[in-house]
Design an enzyme around this catalytic site. Structure first.
Site, PDB file in Angstrom:
ATOM      1  N   GLY A  74       0.730  -1.554  -0.126  1.00  7.70           N
ATOM      2  CA  GLY A  74       0.202  -0.128   0.078  1.00  7.70           C
ATOM      3  C   GLY A  74       1.280   1.318  -0.219  1.00  7.70           C
ATOM      4  N   SER A  75       2.070   1.930  -0.288  1.00  6.46           N
ATOM      5  CA  SER A  75       3.112   2.745  -0.399  1.00  6.46           C
ATOM      6  C   SER A  75       2.203   3.725  -1.135  1.00  6.46           C
ATOM      7  CB  SER A  75       3.981   2.465  -0.572  1.00  6.46           C
ATOM      8  OG  SER A  75       4.956   1.992  -1.867  1.00  6.46           O
ATOM      9  N   ASN A  76       1.670   3.101  -2.527  1.00  2.00           N
ATOM     10  CA  ASN A  76       1.489   4.265  -3.635  1.00  2.00           C
ATOM     11  C   ASN A  76      -0.051   4.511  -3.120  1.00  2.00           C
ATOM     12  OD1 ASN A  76       2.943   4.044  -6.199  1.00  2.00           O
ATOM     13  ND2 ASN A  76       3.319   1.926  -6.214  1.00  2.00           N
ATOM     14  N   LEU A 125      -6.614  -9.670 -13.509  1.00  2.00           N
ATOM     15  CA  LEU A 125      -7.171  -8.605 -14.749  1.00  2.00           C
ATOM     16  C   LEU A 125      -8.512  -8.064 -14.342  1.00  2.00           C
ATOM     17  CD1 LEU A 125      -6.744 -10.406 -18.419  1.00  2.00           C
ATOM     18  CD2 LEU A 125      -5.334  -8.302 -17.289  1.00  2.00           C
ATOM     19  N   ASN A 170      -3.367   2.609 -13.847  1.00  2.00           N
ATOM     20  CA  ASN A 170      -3.100   1.252 -13.023  1.00  2.00           C
ATOM     21  C   ASN A 170      -1.015   1.421 -13.431  1.00  2.00           C
ATOM     22  OD1 ASN A 170      -1.803  -0.991 -11.607  1.00  2.00           O
ATOM     23  ND2 ASN A 170      -0.915  -1.402 -13.790  1.00  2.00           N
ATOM     24  N   HIS A 206       3.123   0.818 -13.183  1.00  2.00           N
ATOM     25  CA  HIS A 206       3.967  -0.499 -12.972  1.00  2.00           C
ATOM     26  C   HIS A 206       5.412  -0.103 -13.070  1.00  2.00           C
ATOM     27  CE1 HIS A 206       5.019  -4.864 -15.211  1.00  2.00           C
ATOM     28  NE2 HIS A 206       5.650  -4.028 -15.751  1.00  2.00           N
ATOM     29  N   SER A 230       5.694   3.644 -15.278  1.00  2.00           N
ATOM     30  CA  SER A 230       4.660   3.664 -15.832  1.00  2.00           C
ATOM     31  C   SER A 230       3.417   3.812 -15.932  1.00  2.00           C
ATOM     32  CB  SER A 230       4.546   2.841 -17.225  1.00  2.00           C
ATOM     33  OG  SER A 230       5.768   2.396 -17.510  1.00  2.00           O
ATOM     34  N   ASP A 236      -1.072  -4.691 -18.433  1.00  2.00           N
ATOM     35  CA  ASP A 236       0.064  -3.780 -19.272  1.00  2.00           C
ATOM     36  C   ASP A 236      -0.293  -2.959 -20.158  1.00  2.00           C
ATOM     37  OD1 ASP A 236       0.747  -4.095 -16.320  1.00  2.00           O
ATOM     38  OD2 ASP A 236       2.020  -5.449 -16.821  1.00  2.00           O
ATOM     39  N   GLU A 268       7.957   6.227  -8.351  1.00  2.00           N
ATOM     40  CA  GLU A 268       5.915   5.199  -8.719  1.00  2.00           C
ATOM     41  C   GLU A 268       5.362   6.551  -7.689  1.00  2.00           C
ATOM     42  OE1 GLU A 268       5.074   1.529  -7.501  1.00  2.00           O
ATOM     43  OE2 GLU A 268       7.818   0.495  -8.606  1.00  2.00           O
TER      44      GLU A 268
HETATM   45  C1  GRF Z   1       4.233  -1.485  -7.403  1.00  2.00           C
HETATM   46  O1  GRF Z   1       5.451  -1.775  -7.454  1.00  2.00           O
HETATM   47  C2  GRF Z   1       3.401  -1.100  -8.348  1.00  2.00           C
HETATM   48  O2  GRF Z   1       4.301  -0.593  -9.472  1.00  2.00           O
HETATM   49  C3  GRF Z   1       2.862  -2.283  -9.191  1.00  2.00           C
HETATM   50  O3  GRF Z   1       2.414  -2.963  -7.734  1.00  2.00           O
HETATM   51  C4  GRF Z   1       3.958  -2.765  -6.464  1.00  2.00           C
HETATM   52  C5  GRF Z   1       3.171  -2.634  -5.119  1.00  2.00           C
HETATM   53  O4  GRF Z   1       3.099  -1.455  -4.359  1.00  2.00           O
HETATM   54  N1  GRF Z   1       1.634  -2.899  -9.626  1.00  2.00           N
HETATM   55  P1  GRF Z   1       2.579  -1.166  -3.291  1.00  2.00           P
HETATM   56  O5  GRF Z   1       1.901  -2.014  -2.946  1.00  2.00           O
HETATM   57  O6  GRF Z   1       1.720  -0.120  -3.497  1.00  2.00           O
HETATM   58  O7  GRF Z   1       3.561  -0.246  -2.396  1.00  2.00           O
END
Ligand code: GRF
Length: 196
Positions: free
Chosen positions: A16-18, A92, A107, A109, A141, A150, A179
């Site tokens: 969950g860092s993003n 998917l 999304n 990647h 990306s 993707d 990211e």
């Molecule tokens: C990230 O590396 C993202 O690019 C990929 O899954 C990972 C998720 O990381 N799709 P986080 O849970 O957001 O830390």
């Protein structure tokens, strides 16, 4: 100013860092949006705990249910979600969801698509493939989600070098903060394009 209503779908691994970067950017005003819900296929993951700690509603979903698409779209509709961001969701999405939200699902990647994407390309496998190929650059990306892995149009990328001494772990660590920046900027771009 009107705030864009954002939903985030995390995965079962759920670091969950993003997700956190997007919620914090909304809360601090760097994104003119509001994360109205985090959808998670699993309870008690770090992502779920972080979402609660950040005061964001968490809704558990089950992608294995036969009527997942109908239920999920009903939530999107009831919560008036305009933009859905996948963050660590590795599967998917059913085509019914993708078709019902054209251009409204993003999304992230951890590589420079269109290279190093597709089925089975996730997590450390991506960084292992980048290093094995001898690429001098990698990055991340943010792309639109389609019915294939993707393959959607790329909205934004950020690049970083790959060094000869890199391991998949060191490369992943260099890319992760990129990211977070990339997702926040990409969402802002998306909002600018849908400013109506
Ligand atoms: C990230 O590396 C993202 O690019 C990929 O899954 C990972 C998720 O990381 N799709 P986080 O849970 O957001 O830390």
């Amino acid at each position: 100013m009107k705030k864009t209503r954002i939903g985030i779908l995390v995965g079962t691994k759920g670091r969950g860092s993003n997700m956190r970067a997007i919620i914090e950017a909304c809360q601090s005003g760097r994104i003119p949006g509001e994360v109205v819900a985090v959808f998670s296929p699993k309870d008690n993951t770090p992502a779920v705990q972080n979402a609660h700690a950040l005061g964001t509603e968490v809704i558990l979903v089950n992608p294995d249910e036969p009527d997942f698409a109908v239920q999920f779209l009903s939530l999107i509709h009831c919560m008036r979600i305009e933009l859905l961001c996948l963050a660590g969701y590795m599967r998917l999405l059913p085509k019914e969801i993708v078709q019902a939200m054209p251009g409204r699902i993003l999304n992230i990647h951890p590589a420079l698509l269109p290279k190093f994407g597709g089925k089975g390309m996730y997590g450390m496998k991506v960084h292992e493939a980048v290093i094995a190929s001898g690429e001098k650059e990698s990055g991340c990306s943010v792309h639109y989600v389609t019915e294939e892995y993707d393959e959607g149009e790329i909205l934004l990328q950020k690049k970083c070098p790959v060094y000869p001494e890199d391991t998949p772990q060191t490369l992943a660590e260099r890319i992760l903060p990129l990211e977070h920046e990339c997702y926040v900027e990409a969402i802002n771009l998306w909002i600018e394009r849908h400013d109506d």
